[in-house]
Design a protein around this motif. Sequence first.
Motif, PDB file in Angstrom:
ATOM      1  N   ILE A  57       7.153  -8.794  14.029  1.00 15.60           N
ATOM      2  CA  ILE A  57       6.070  -7.503  14.468  1.00 15.60           C
ATOM      3  C   ILE A  57       5.906  -7.063  13.196  1.00 15.60           C
ATOM      4  CG2 ILE A  57       6.620  -5.269  15.629  1.00 15.60           C
ATOM      5  CD1 ILE A  57       9.011  -5.998  16.880  1.00 15.60           C
ATOM      6  N   GLY A  58       4.469  -6.656  13.560  1.00 16.43           N
ATOM      7  CA  GLY A  58       3.799  -6.247  12.171  1.00 16.43           C
ATOM      8  C   GLY A  58       3.960  -4.658  12.273  1.00 16.43           C
ATOM      9  N   PHE A 102       0.749  -7.699   3.209  1.00 22.34           N
ATOM     10  CA  PHE A 102      -0.178  -6.782   3.220  1.00 22.34           C
ATOM     11  C   PHE A 102      -1.139  -7.283   4.131  1.00 22.34           C
ATOM     12  CE2 PHE A 102       2.470  -4.551   0.236  1.00 22.34           C
ATOM     13  CZ  PHE A 102       2.445  -3.266   0.675  1.00 22.34           C
ATOM     14  N   GLY A 103      -1.674  -6.308   4.982  1.00 26.08           N
ATOM     15  CA  GLY A 103      -2.952  -6.811   5.746  1.00 26.08           C
ATOM     16  C   GLY A 103      -3.071  -6.101   7.071  1.00 26.08           C
ATOM     17  N   GLY A 104      -4.229  -6.448   7.844  1.00 25.52           N
ATOM     18  CA  GLY A 104      -4.056  -6.039   9.280  1.00 25.52           C
ATOM     19  C   GLY A 104      -3.743  -6.782  10.339  1.00 25.52           C
ATOM     20  N   GLY A 151       0.851  -5.776   8.038  1.00 21.62           N
ATOM     21  CA  GLY A 151       0.430  -6.190   9.493  1.00 21.62           C
ATOM     22  C   GLY A 151       0.114  -7.703   9.570  1.00 21.62           C
ATOM     23  N   SER A 152       0.117  -8.487   8.631  1.00 21.20           N
ATOM     24  CA  SER A 152      -0.143  -9.868   8.443  1.00 21.20           C
ATOM     25  C   SER A 152       1.164 -10.720   8.751  1.00 21.20           C
ATOM     26  CB  SER A 152      -0.928 -10.249   7.223  1.00 21.20           C
ATOM     27  OG  SER A 152      -1.240 -11.486   7.129  1.00 21.20           O
ATOM     28  N   LYS A 171      -5.115   0.353  11.767  1.00 22.09           N
ATOM     29  CA  LYS A 171      -5.589  -0.888  11.396  1.00 22.09           C
ATOM     30  C   LYS A 171      -6.320  -0.879  10.352  1.00 22.09           C
ATOM     31  CE  LYS A 171      -6.887  -4.693  14.155  1.00 22.09           C
ATOM     32  NZ  LYS A 171      -8.039  -5.069  15.222  1.00 22.09           N
ATOM     33  N   SER A 172      -7.281  -0.110  10.301  1.00 17.86           N
ATOM     34  CA  SER A 172      -8.317  -0.218   9.179  1.00 17.86           C
ATOM     35  C   SER A 172      -7.723   0.007   7.741  1.00 17.86           C
ATOM     36  CB  SER A 172      -9.363   0.810   9.607  1.00 17.86           C
ATOM     37  OG  SER A 172     -10.293   1.231   8.230  1.00 17.86           O
ATOM     38  N   ILE A 173      -7.015   1.027   7.741  1.00 16.02           N
ATOM     39  CA  ILE A 173      -6.034   1.152   6.398  1.00 16.02           C
ATOM     40  C   ILE A 173      -5.410  -0.058   6.148  1.00 16.02           C
ATOM     41  CG2 ILE A 173      -4.297   2.327   5.412  1.00 16.02           C
ATOM     42  CD1 ILE A 173      -4.997   4.998   7.266  1.00 16.02           C
ATOM     43  N   SER A 174      -4.629  -0.353   7.194  1.00 17.61           N
ATOM     44  CA  SER A 174      -3.873  -1.941   6.808  1.00 17.61           C
ATOM     45  C   SER A 174      -4.674  -3.120   6.233  1.00 17.61           C
ATOM     46  CB  SER A 174      -3.224  -2.378   7.925  1.00 17.61           C
ATOM     47  OG  SER A 174      -2.263  -1.143   8.488  1.00 17.61           O
ATOM     48  N   GLU A 175      -5.993  -3.296   7.080  1.00 18.75           N
ATOM     49  CA  GLU A 175      -6.915  -4.248   6.429  1.00 18.75           C
ATOM     50  C   GLU A 175      -7.314  -4.143   5.119  1.00 18.75           C
ATOM     51  OE1 GLU A 175      -9.581  -4.141   9.626  1.00 18.75           O
ATOM     52  OE2 GLU A 175      -8.464  -5.529  10.966  1.00 18.75           O
ATOM     53  N   LYS A 176      -7.763  -2.878   5.051  1.00 22.36           N
ATOM     54  CA  LYS A 176      -8.117  -2.573   3.551  1.00 22.36           C
ATOM     55  C   LYS A 176      -7.102  -2.582   2.542  1.00 22.36           C
ATOM     56  CE  LYS A 176     -11.500   0.935   4.481  1.00 22.36           C
ATOM     57  NZ  LYS A 176     -11.760   2.321   4.917  1.00 22.36           N
ATOM     58  N   GLN A 177      -5.926  -2.221   2.858  1.00 22.06           N
ATOM     59  CA  GLN A 177      -4.672  -2.393   1.938  1.00 22.06           C
ATOM     60  C   GLN A 177      -4.577  -4.124   1.847  1.00 22.06           C
ATOM     61  OE1 GLN A 177      -3.698   0.146   0.736  1.00 22.06           O
ATOM     62  NE2 GLN A 177      -1.924  -0.460  -0.355  1.00 22.06           N
ATOM     63  N   GLY A 178      -4.762  -4.876   2.728  1.00 23.07           N
ATOM     64  CA  GLY A 178      -4.599  -6.078   2.724  1.00 23.07           C
ATOM     65  C   GLY A 178      -5.511  -6.684   1.565  1.00 23.07           C
TER      66      GLY A 178
END
Lengths: 590, 48
Positions: free
Chosen positions: A559-560, A588-590, A565-566, A373-380
């Motif tokens: 589905i993310g 891209f995102g969490g 994940g956004s 989740k954290s990686i996805s948020e950072k990537q976003g």
Amino acid sequence: MGNESSKDSSSSDSSTNEKPSRLSRFKQKLHFRRPRNNGSTSLSHQKLFTADDFAGIALLTLIGAEMKFEDKWLACVSLGEQTFRTEKSDNTDKPIWNSEKKLLLEKKGPHVARISVFETNRVLKNNLIGYCEIDLLEFLTRDSDSDFEVFDLFNPSSPDIVVGNISLSCSVEDPIETEKNFARRILSIVDYDEDGKLSFLEFSDLISAFGNQVAVNKKEELFKTADVNGDGLVSMDELAALLALQQEKEPLMNCCPVCGEVLEVADKLNTMIHLTLCFDEGTGNQVMTGGFLTDKQASYGWMFKLSEWGHFSSYDVGLNSGSSASHILVFDRRTKRLVEELIDGKIVLSMRAIYQSKVGLGLLDIGTKELLKSISEKQGKKMNSVESSKDIPKFIEFFKDQINLAEVKYPLEHFKTFNDFFIRELKLGARPIASLENDEVAVCAADSRLMAFKSAEDSLRVWIKGRKFSIQGLLGKEIVSDAFVDGSLVIFRLAPQDYHRFHFPVSGIIERIVDIPGCLYTVNPIAVNSKYCNVFTENKRVVSIISTKHFGKVAFIAIGATMVGSITFLKKEGDFVKKGDEFGYFSFGG
Amino acid sequence: STVICVFEKDAIKIDEDLLANSGRSLETLVRVGMSLGVSMKEIAELAL
């Protein structure tokens, strides 16, 4: 479609007078064939090809090409689920192959051939330099007097750039000629003294080779029937006549003398198709090598072949598991061809480690879920930054033959961040909607790789291996409906290079939109096929219920996944929606 | 990312080619707007 760039300028006018055009020759052959097959009641229960579907056996010859630099070249032809390749040419910019292959053409089957030309590499993978697509049925029915035609070869990353051309010929064999050739080849199997005729002994061996266990006196009787002129020998014409006559009454051929496959005795058309194609191997001109599923597979260098050798026999359609999970074959519905998607080796290894083992899944339970989740948020955040726009050209280059920039609504300068490009819109009309005015026809919701099942049970048997999967689990606690539980299931999997907006598959009213928080596991088939992982019931998702006139209620679940994940929606509860309308997008995102 | 559509039981007759490919674990590359299937209601009405 490949554009025909030029025609054979050398074809003389005189040939037009002496020889009928390709169109009239093709028509003649179809006309000739029709009454012969339609009259046969035995063809009404074909399990393979019906006379109505059979368009002929096409002889395709790749003659040569003109490229813009010197190399050792090879060419591949893909039609449906088959791919054939030529030998490598000499080091030249004008390779000559003169390689031919007989291909079965069906009117409703695959008939768009993709020709790919590769520069070869001694060690690594060969590089695709140019390609063209040719509708063989259209080619054969085009009114042309030329025996061969020249087609432009296009750059796979920029289809508007011509990188060379290829000359090829294609003709449908005259059925009489096919039968003659067939008889000639059969005869040659047992013509030990090579005099072009069969003695009784040779004839007797031939009948045995057909898998026919008739008694000696019956063989004598057949031999006498065949030997029309009574010279004690059966000629090629006599054998052809016997095969045609006998196949109608009491078929002689029970199995193929080349591959040994049992033939359907009452099925003359399929017997002829099978034997003609089977006899073609290893005879005639330099014949193309077959047995490949995609052009990528046919073009691999020897190093790759060595590494694949260990599990070559397991190379099959669909997802491979275990050590062979480095490629996924998907069926392109538009071109009716298999295409290969390579997954980066490192990703495969990590996905196998995480999703296909208990240990990996154990790791997920102790904090990796939060990490994803954290990686996805950072990537976003990164992909929403202005600096990320510099990654756009690299991304396009990486997926060079899979992103068509011509259909993107705005020019590249328009996209200020990578995410802007990722959620790019397409030009109006780039995605035609099937039966637009007829709401009784549902349509695909995304550019994707699709799996469809009549019931959840079917999906569990074939595809979704997560032990905890259920329709109710997918829909979450807030939406309860028995009608969905035994319902049909369609999965649209988007890959990074795809157009990332999703659309309505049906027309109706959005009744509800329910957010379900969850993890961000990958939705790659490696995870979906893992019994230890339940991506569809544990991932973050949004469930929408669309109430329709013709399909009842339809659940639409977005589905993310890891990194992407956004989920953004462009419609809200209560909106009336038309099938094909845009519903939202993934980014891209969490 | 993935989209899943769930139709109620006996509501849709999914196109045969899609079912056939899926039946052998083979994904089908599709595009937005391609035909997915026909309402079973429509088929029942036609049959009547």
